[in-house]
Design an enzyme around this catalytic site. Sequence first.
Site, short mmCIF file in Angstrom:
data_model
loop_
_atom_site.label_atom_id
_atom_site.label_comp_id
_atom_site.label_asym_id
_atom_site.label_seq_id
_atom_site.Cartn_x
_atom_site.Cartn_y
_atom_site.Cartn_z
N GLY A 203 -95.10 -11.10 102.54
CA GLY A 203 -94.32 -12.26 102.09
C GLY A 203 -95.11 -13.56 102.11
N THR A 204 -95.92 -13.76 103.12
CA THR A 204 -96.66 -15.02 103.24
C THR A 204 -97.61 -15.21 102.05
OG1 THR A 204 -96.53 -14.89 105.64
CG2 THR A 204 -98.24 -16.33 104.73
N ASN B 274 -83.94 -16.90 107.65
CA ASN B 274 -84.31 -15.89 108.63
C ASN B 274 -83.84 -16.22 110.05
OD1 ASN B 274 -86.41 -17.88 107.92
ND2 ASN B 274 -87.52 -17.06 109.67
N GLN C 62 -85.98 -11.86 103.43
CA GLN C 62 -84.96 -11.33 104.36
C GLN C 62 -83.85 -10.57 103.63
OE1 GLN C 62 -84.92 -11.16 107.65
NE2 GLN C 62 -86.70 -12.43 108.09
N SER D 189 -91.26 -8.28 101.44
CA SER D 189 -92.14 -7.80 102.52
C SER D 189 -91.54 -6.53 103.10
CB SER D 189 -92.22 -8.90 103.59
OG SER D 189 -93.02 -8.46 104.64
N THR E 161 -109.17 -3.99 96.78
CA THR E 161 -108.76 -2.59 96.66
C THR E 161 -107.34 -2.42 97.20
OG1 THR E 161 -111.05 -1.91 96.88
CG2 THR E 161 -109.40 -0.20 97.28
N CYS F 76 -91.44 -15.60 113.16
CA CYS F 76 -92.89 -15.55 113.12
C CYS F 76 -93.51 -16.30 114.29
CB CYS F 76 -93.39 -16.09 111.80
SG CYS F 76 -92.76 -15.07 110.48
N1 PLP Z 1 -90.39 -15.50 104.43
C1 PLP Z 1 -89.42 -15.23 105.31
C2 PLP Z 1 -88.03 -15.73 105.05
C3 PLP Z 1 -89.69 -14.49 106.47
O1 PLP Z 1 -88.71 -14.23 107.34
C4 PLP Z 1 -91.01 -14.02 106.68
C5 PLP Z 1 -91.35 -13.29 107.93
O2 PLP Z 1 -90.77 -13.54 108.99
C6 PLP Z 1 -91.99 -14.31 105.69
C7 PLP Z 1 -91.64 -15.05 104.59
C8 PLP Z 1 -93.39 -13.83 105.85
O3 PLP Z 1 -93.50 -12.46 105.53
P1 PLP Z 1 -94.75 -11.59 106.03
O4 PLP Z 1 -94.53 -11.31 107.47
O5 PLP Z 1 -94.71 -10.35 105.18
O6 PLP Z 1 -95.98 -12.38 105.76
#
Ligand code: PLP
Length: 381
Positions: A71-72, A152, A180, A200, A238, A329
């Site tokens: 996700g990031t 989240n 989420q 994610s 890759t 996070c």
């Molecule tokens: N966006 C939201 C709303 C999240 O809750 C999270 C992870 O907690 C992320 C992005 C980041 O995702 P990833 O852990 O796959 O980098």
Amino acid sequence: MANIYFDNAATTPIDPRVVNAMIPILRENFGNPSSIHTDGRISRSIIEKSRKSVASFFNASPSEFFFTSGGTEADNMILRCAVHDLGVKHIITSPLEHHAVLHTAEELAHKEGIRLSLVNVDGKGQVDLAHLTSLLAQHKEKTLVSLMHANNEIATKIPLKKVGEICKEHDALFHSDTVQTMGHYNFDFQDLNLHFATCSAHKFHGPKGIGFIYICNDVSLKPMITGGAQERNMRAGTENIYGIVGLTKALELAYEDVSGHQKEIQGIKSYMINRLRETIPGIHFNGDSESEDSLYTVLNVCFPATDIDEMFLYNLDIQGISASGGSACSSGSNIGSHVLSGIGASADRPSVRFSFGRFNSMEDVDIAISVLEKIYTKATV
Ligand code: PLP
């Protein structure tokens, strides 16, 4: 000692069926998908089959999906590339976004002179749509609106379709961080005016380090990570083939019966709300997390003040309950939550996020409540 995992918004345990789908790929399909020989071609076809399957869950075309490390990366790519490739000069987001969006938008504002507007939110974390509309009407430069589908930490959701319509009326691009909610709700991308969405796998019992970006066919970006021509020239490196297979299997399992899953988890959440209310007087719930319209996997509880506020999560942990305070996070860190302060939640009372997944049960709630009751009767001032 209890061993209850109530931190599914941070990450979920991988489903054994996902592991079983990944193992043969790890063992046998080592070929580089970019190689032209048979081993490579087999790996390539596994990836393209996965992409097709992913697209089928969202009523979208496989050409609209690009696998990422999660996700990031996906959030970063959308914001950065919208500015660099699509001429975006203005980003509208909210103060409650995940840092993958918020910090990226702030950096684009500081380093690249992009206008950054934060839309107003209320005490439940609901976005003020009238303010969003007026921000869009006020500034005529090319704008990207980035608003998460569900928060989240506090579970508040935006009306995705309505926000998409507002963006369309003002000719703005619309990104929603759906990290989420993917695998937890149905999405029909033909029906939403959504240009970008992010996913994610580890949020729905898939593996970590794999996700995707949905980019609607009407817009085209250039890669953020450059190098080889992987992902149709959109993301070099890759491919994580076993991760892609794991994500696809996790998504398949999630969409086998998404409404049954929702009903079951909502049942656990409602039960926890009721048990907390009858056990600990003075409790309340942060954001919109108590409402049935909120993200059903997340419950953010504001406990009455105690003499062990700082040690609340630690006490839960030593009793075998995994939950988190503040953002997923940064769970484990003492940095306060920008989301809770953004909605004006009490800083004098401990707040704990309990988040639920497929492997939780009503019994888990009973155990957590009895632990909380014990901690609480000992600790209350
Ligand atoms: N966006 C939201 C709303 C999240 O809750 C999270 C992870 O907690 C992320 C992005 C980041 O995702 P990833 O852990 O796959 O980098």
